[in-house]
Design an enzyme around this catalytic site. Sequence first.
Site: not given
Length: 490
Positions: A79-80, A236
């Site tokens: 992520m991110h 995830d």
Amino acid sequence: MIALGIDLGTSGVKALLLDDGRQIAVAAAALEVSRPYPGWSEQDPADWWRATCDCLDALKAEHPHALAAVRAIGLSGQMHGATLLGADGALLRPCILWNDGRSEAQCAALEVPELHLRQRAGNPAMPGFTAPKLLWVREHEPDVFARIAKVLLPKAWLRYRLCGEFAEDMSDASGTLWLDVGARTWSAPLLAACGLDERQMPRLVEGVEPTGVLQQQWVSRWGFAQPPVIAGGAGDNAAGAVGVGAVAPGDAFVSLGTSGVLWATTSGFMPAADRAVHAFCHAIPHTWHQMGVMLSAAASLSWWAGVSGYTEAALLQEVDASPRSDGACWFAPYLSGERTPHNDAAVRGGFLHLTPNTSRADMTRALLEGVAFAFRDMRDALGSAGTVISEADLIGGGARSDLWCQTMADVLGMPLHQVTGSQHGCALGAARLARVAADGVQLFDKPARQRSFEPHATRAQHHDRAFSQWQQLYGRLRQLPLPSPLPESA
């Protein structure tokens, strides 16, 4: 029906073939992280594509008939990460990853009262999230910022390569700080605060929705009988939740992966940003979750293996064979800063209270316990937000270690359960979401429990006392400045 789950992780890509709940095969390819400056963490998306191709090439070589029968592909991703594309779809720079801490100074610009960030996004501003990264790019790389046509998370970029569509699921989008998490839509004010607008974002979908079909060139390369549909997928952690069937309110799991996660599924949007508890959308429609996150869980053991020159397995075996000695020490796992409950990108970790009697096994044991104590910190943060977790399943690479699982159960004071297929949980969750996108039937059964770890009363009492002492480490480490490098002329 056969589905394919692709998990784009930090340390590697996995591809898993799933036939009506039965795992046929898994292929994996490793990835490296670039750290050009202290606190930076980047990857070249071209490496993601190479690793994905390596995985699918391997599956084609070893299981050509099963791969040909795939009807749907699901994606899971770290992520991110800020993956920036120009108007022609070309990458503008390496992806800035989730564990990159360079944008700490930019977080303050998002915490102004008029933005209502914590109410809208459900989370405090942290350097790991995507929005502060874009503020950093705007300030330090203005030429790159001016050329941005799309901002994609890692798996959304992989989707673009596979099917040519710009789309992102709600769970992954929750980690940008641009999503109104309660409303499950992009927030114009939060985007505007970063100099962006919705035209630069992918369209939003639920994790079980189809987003497109695989492009013909890839259908031909890997020998699919028909172009598979590509599902929205999940970040995830949400993919891991789907993999272990954590889809109903009250379900919980512990992820001992590169990062560490303590997850609790919720029926509604329940922000608790003051304790750095994350409140995100689930990949399942009309569902949300809370989680505590630490940045260096199994990553701590990987780091120690690299430093010590021993494999992770050898280090764990050495602890198993070594009784606790008078060389016991402490470990704080803040190698890349910390999220829950401290929200501190600047703090750094380390071993403390070393003596001449401290052995390598003592240090490894301290590391396992230090990570477990950090999970207890997260559990208490969720508890202060009203979320009480009484037991949890275990996923992630660290969950393969019985020693670490038992230590976690003793420190947390609650039963933990190893489950079938836990080491491939994210890829499994992605494949499950793909099945729903293809046939519309939501079957997210919980996998069989292989072994349960009950807290040992005497050890749990010992860890209760030790935890209150370990908590003092953060304040002391926070006060220490980073060592200054020697001048080049020295």
